[in-house]
Design an enzyme around this catalytic site. Sequence first.
Site, PDB file in Angstrom:
ATOM      1  CB  CYS A 138      -6.552  20.047  -7.693  1.00 43.61           C
ATOM      2  SG  CYS A 138      -7.312  19.111  -6.357  1.00 43.61           S
ATOM      3  CG  HIS A 151      -4.291  -2.342  -0.531  1.00 42.45           C
ATOM      4  ND1 HIS A 151      -3.425  -2.256   0.542  1.00 42.45           N
ATOM      5  CD2 HIS A 151      -4.802  -3.576  -0.506  1.00 42.45           C
ATOM      6  CE1 HIS A 151      -3.438  -3.417   1.194  1.00 42.45           C
ATOM      7  NE2 HIS A 151      -4.265  -4.233   0.566  1.00 42.45           N
ATOM      8  CD  GLU A 203       0.334  18.984  -9.568  1.00 39.40           C
ATOM      9  OE1 GLU A 203       1.103  19.782 -10.128  1.00 39.40           O
ATOM     10  OE2 GLU A 203       0.742  17.962  -8.964  1.00 39.40           O
ATOM     11  CB  SER A 204      -4.806  15.842  -5.224  1.00 37.07           C
ATOM     12  OG  SER A 204      -5.564  15.307  -4.151  1.00 37.07           O
ATOM     13  CB  SER A 242      -0.890   0.057   1.249  1.00 40.52           C
ATOM     14  OG  SER A 242      -1.973  -0.810   1.134  1.00 40.52           O
TER      15      SER A 242
END
Length: 125
Positions: A83, A68, A62-63, A55
């Site tokens: 974003c 996983h 931008e985010s 994971s």
Amino acid sequence: MSALGRHVLAEVYGCEFEILNDLKKVEEIMVNAALEAGAEVREYVFHKFSPQGVSGVVVISESHLAIHTWPELGYAAIDVFTCGESVNPWDACNYLVEKFKAGHMTATEVKRGIMEGLQKEAVNL
């Protein structure tokens, strides 16, 4: 309809066990997927599970990108949230499908922060 961001939820199937179970390989592929999409990588952290699975998250200006893996099933659940207009989350997804040697991907894009809804909420506060 204008939105702050695009969030792709991807189901990636038929991937190679050895790739999905290799922490360093998954980390490298995820970071490079962010770069491939034109994002600016800030930080990343990945964890290897026992007996198998990885994971992790790549934080971008931008985010984020998150994953996983279930190597024993050849499956990875992936989120790519971007974003702004300069980064295309689909570029990252397509790169991931190629590098994980996936048989196929199903994905859904969700618009996040739809401006019309945000403006109504601001008025109601």
